[in-house]
Design a protein around this motif. Structure first.
Motif, PDB file in Angstrom:
ATOM      1  N   PRO A   1       1.133  -0.952  -0.126  1.00  0.00           N
ATOM      2  CA  PRO A   1       0.009  -0.126   0.076  1.00  0.00           C
ATOM      3  C   PRO A   1       0.786   1.814  -0.037  1.00  0.00           C
ATOM      4  CG  PRO A   1      -0.573  -1.674   1.330  1.00  0.00           C
ATOM      5  CD  PRO A   1       0.481  -2.070   1.224  1.00  0.00           C
ATOM      6  N   ALA A   2       0.510   2.489  -0.739  1.00  0.00           N
ATOM      7  CA  ALA A   2       1.073   3.851  -0.350  1.00  0.00           C
ATOM      8  C   ALA A   2       0.995   4.245   1.340  1.00  0.00           C
ATOM      9  CB  ALA A   2      -0.131   4.576  -1.222  1.00  0.00           C
ATOM     10  N   GLY A   3       2.556   4.351   1.318  1.00  0.00           N
ATOM     11  CA  GLY A   3       3.165   4.968   2.567  1.00  0.00           C
ATOM     12  C   GLY A   3       4.073   3.893   3.039  1.00  0.00           C
ATOM     13  N   SER A   4       4.079   2.492   2.396  1.00  0.00           N
ATOM     14  CA  SER A   4       4.171   1.740   3.134  1.00  0.00           C
ATOM     15  C   SER A   4       6.338   2.366   3.344  1.00  0.00           C
ATOM     16  CB  SER A   4       4.537   0.514   2.084  1.00  0.00           C
ATOM     17  OG  SER A   4       2.875  -0.494   2.192  1.00  0.00           O
ATOM     18  N   VAL A   5       6.769   1.401   4.109  1.00  0.00           N
ATOM     19  CA  VAL A   5       8.159   1.500   5.091  1.00  0.00           C
ATOM     20  C   VAL A   5       8.915   0.480   4.423  1.00  0.00           C
ATOM     21  CG1 VAL A   5      10.232   2.526   6.024  1.00  0.00           C
ATOM     22  CG2 VAL A   5       7.735   4.110   6.246  1.00  0.00           C
ATOM     23  N   VAL A   6       9.689   0.188   3.226  1.00  0.00           N
ATOM     24  CA  VAL A   6      10.355  -1.097   3.192  1.00  0.00           C
ATOM     25  C   VAL A   6      11.734  -0.657   3.762  1.00  0.00           C
ATOM     26  CG1 VAL A   6      10.211  -3.105   1.860  1.00  0.00           C
ATOM     27  CG2 VAL A   6       8.105  -1.550   1.795  1.00  0.00           C
ATOM     28  N   LEU A   7      12.559  -1.732   3.954  1.00  0.00           N
ATOM     29  CA  LEU A   7      14.319  -1.558   3.713  1.00  0.00           C
ATOM     30  C   LEU A   7      14.273  -2.603   3.396  1.00  0.00           C
ATOM     31  CD1 LEU A   7      14.387   0.472   7.239  1.00  0.00           C
ATOM     32  CD2 LEU A   7      14.502   1.456   5.086  1.00  0.00           C
ATOM     33  N   THR A   8      15.946  -1.934   2.777  1.00  0.00           N
ATOM     34  CA  THR A   8      16.008  -3.576   2.012  1.00  0.00           C
ATOM     35  C   THR A   8      16.569  -4.728   3.358  1.00  0.00           C
ATOM     36  OG1 THR A   8      18.182  -2.663   2.190  1.00  0.00           O
ATOM     37  CG2 THR A   8      16.891  -2.554  -0.050  1.00  0.00           C
TER      38      THR A   8
ATOM     39  N   GLY B   1      17.084  -6.259  -3.768  1.00  0.00           N
ATOM     40  CA  GLY B   1      16.927  -4.671  -4.626  1.00  0.00           C
ATOM     41  C   GLY B   1      16.518  -3.098  -3.501  1.00  0.00           C
ATOM     42  N   PHE B   2      16.277  -1.846  -3.981  1.00  0.00           N
ATOM     43  CA  PHE B   2      16.001  -1.270  -3.725  1.00  0.00           C
ATOM     44  C   PHE B   2      14.464  -0.888  -3.663  1.00  0.00           C
ATOM     45  CE2 PHE B   2      20.499   0.360  -3.693  1.00  0.00           C
ATOM     46  CZ  PHE B   2      19.965   0.858  -2.269  1.00  0.00           C
ATOM     47  N   PRO B   3      13.128  -0.551  -2.661  1.00  0.00           N
ATOM     48  CA  PRO B   3      12.322  -0.272  -2.792  1.00  0.00           C
ATOM     49  C   PRO B   3      11.634   0.785  -3.988  1.00  0.00           C
ATOM     50  CG  PRO B   3      12.181  -1.035  -0.755  1.00  0.00           C
ATOM     51  CD  PRO B   3      14.061  -0.765  -1.361  1.00  0.00           C
ATOM     52  N   GLY B   4      10.585   0.225  -4.745  1.00  0.00           N
ATOM     53  CA  GLY B   4      10.175   2.096  -5.248  1.00  0.00           C
ATOM     54  C   GLY B   4       9.230   2.778  -4.986  1.00  0.00           C
ATOM     55  N   ASP B   5       8.578   3.473  -4.712  1.00  0.00           N
ATOM     56  CA  ASP B   5       7.524   4.315  -4.769  1.00  0.00           C
ATOM     57  C   ASP B   5       6.889   4.623  -5.926  1.00  0.00           C
ATOM     58  OD1 ASP B   5       5.486   5.900  -3.824  1.00  0.00           O
ATOM     59  OD2 ASP B   5       6.395   6.818  -2.381  1.00  0.00           O
TER      60      ASP B   5
ATOM     61  N   ARG C   1      -1.966   8.515  -4.735  1.00  0.00           N
ATOM     62  CA  ARG C   1      -0.581   8.051  -4.192  1.00  0.00           C
ATOM     63  C   ARG C   1      -0.909   6.281  -4.881  1.00  0.00           C
ATOM     64  NH1 ARG C   1       3.480   9.485  -0.778  1.00  0.00           N
ATOM     65  NH2 ARG C   1       4.314   7.482  -1.597  1.00  0.00           N
ATOM     66  N   GLY C   2       0.604   5.684  -5.706  1.00  0.00           N
ATOM     67  CA  GLY C   2       0.219   4.440  -5.864  1.00  0.00           C
ATOM     68  C   GLY C   2       0.942   3.370  -5.282  1.00  0.00           C
ATOM     69  N   PRO C   3       1.731   2.031  -5.635  1.00  0.00           N
ATOM     70  CA  PRO C   3       2.177   1.339  -4.603  1.00  0.00           C
ATOM     71  C   PRO C   3       3.502   1.819  -4.262  1.00  0.00           C
ATOM     72  CG  PRO C   3       1.297   0.808  -6.888  1.00  0.00           C
ATOM     73  CD  PRO C   3       0.951   1.842  -6.440  1.00  0.00           C
ATOM     74  N   VAL C   4       4.031   0.792  -3.365  1.00  0.00           N
ATOM     75  CA  VAL C   4       5.493   0.903  -3.073  1.00  0.00           C
ATOM     76  C   VAL C   4       5.693  -0.623  -3.895  1.00  0.00           C
ATOM     77  CG1 VAL C   4       7.431   0.730  -1.807  1.00  0.00           C
ATOM     78  CG2 VAL C   4       5.869   2.503  -1.325  1.00  0.00           C
ATOM     79  N   GLN C   5       6.768  -0.434  -4.740  1.00  0.00           N
ATOM     80  CA  GLN C   5       7.076  -2.001  -4.874  1.00  0.00           C
ATOM     81  C   GLN C   5       8.330  -2.224  -4.847  1.00  0.00           C
ATOM     82  OE1 GLN C   5       6.740  -1.817  -9.798  1.00  0.00           O
ATOM     83  NE2 GLN C   5       7.867  -3.892  -9.971  1.00  0.00           N
ATOM     84  N   PHE C   6       8.378  -3.546  -4.480  1.00  0.00           N
ATOM     85  CA  PHE C   6      10.107  -4.248  -4.549  1.00  0.00           C
ATOM     86  C   PHE C   6       9.742  -5.372  -4.952  1.00  0.00           C
ATOM     87  CE2 PHE C   6       7.078  -5.069  -0.367  1.00  0.00           C
ATOM     88  CZ  PHE C   6       7.449  -5.964  -0.118  1.00  0.00           C
ATOM     89  N   ALA C   7      11.398  -6.056  -5.155  1.00  0.00           N
ATOM     90  CA  ALA C   7      11.356  -7.720  -5.223  1.00  0.00           C
ATOM     91  C   ALA C   7      11.232  -8.560  -3.478  1.00  0.00           C
ATOM     92  CB  ALA C   7      11.816  -7.825  -6.202  1.00  0.00           C
ATOM     93  N   ALA C   8      11.221  -9.703  -3.336  1.00  0.00           N
ATOM     94  CA  ALA C   8      11.385 -10.505  -2.098  1.00  0.00           C
ATOM     95  C   ALA C   8      11.922 -11.958  -2.997  1.00  0.00           C
ATOM     96  CB  ALA C   8      10.064 -10.420  -1.408  1.00  0.00           C
ATOM     97  N   ASP C   9      12.839 -12.394  -2.807  1.00  0.00           N
ATOM     98  CA  ASP C   9      13.066 -14.089  -2.646  1.00  0.00           C
ATOM     99  C   ASP C   9      12.973 -14.758  -1.501  1.00  0.00           C
ATOM    100  OD1 ASP C   9      14.194 -12.742  -5.096  1.00  0.00           O
ATOM    101  OD2 ASP C   9      15.721 -12.760  -4.957  1.00  0.00           O
TER     102      ASP C   9
END
Length: 69
Positions: free
Chosen positions: A21-28, A43-47, A57-65
């Motif tokens: 969701p928009a505004g989420s705080v995600v760290l590597t 990788g680094f999250p993208g807003d 506001r759009g989502p926060v996108q990130f990759a997870a493995d």
């Protein structure tokens, strides 16, 4: 090659693209739970920022493995 524990094991990496969701705080350095499995952020999250058309506001996108094996 490796020890007894490593013999006859295959490493499997499953990658996910997550839209939080928009505004989420995600760290590597964070970990997330996806479908009951613990995954590491890669990788680094993208807003996505704010839409110029609607102002929302759009989502926060990130990759997870998830690594097994």
């Amino acid at each position: 090659m490796g020890g007894d524990e490593q013999q006859a094991r295959d490493t499997v990496i499953v990658g996910f693209t997550v839209y939080a969701p928009a505004g989420s705080v995600v760290l590597t350095t964070d970990r997330v739970r996806i479908r009951g499995e613990t995954c590491e952020i890669t990788g680094f999250p993208g807003d996505w920022g704010q839409s110029p058309f609607t102002g929302t506001r759009g989502p926060v996108q990130f990759a997870a493995d998830r690594v097994t094996g």
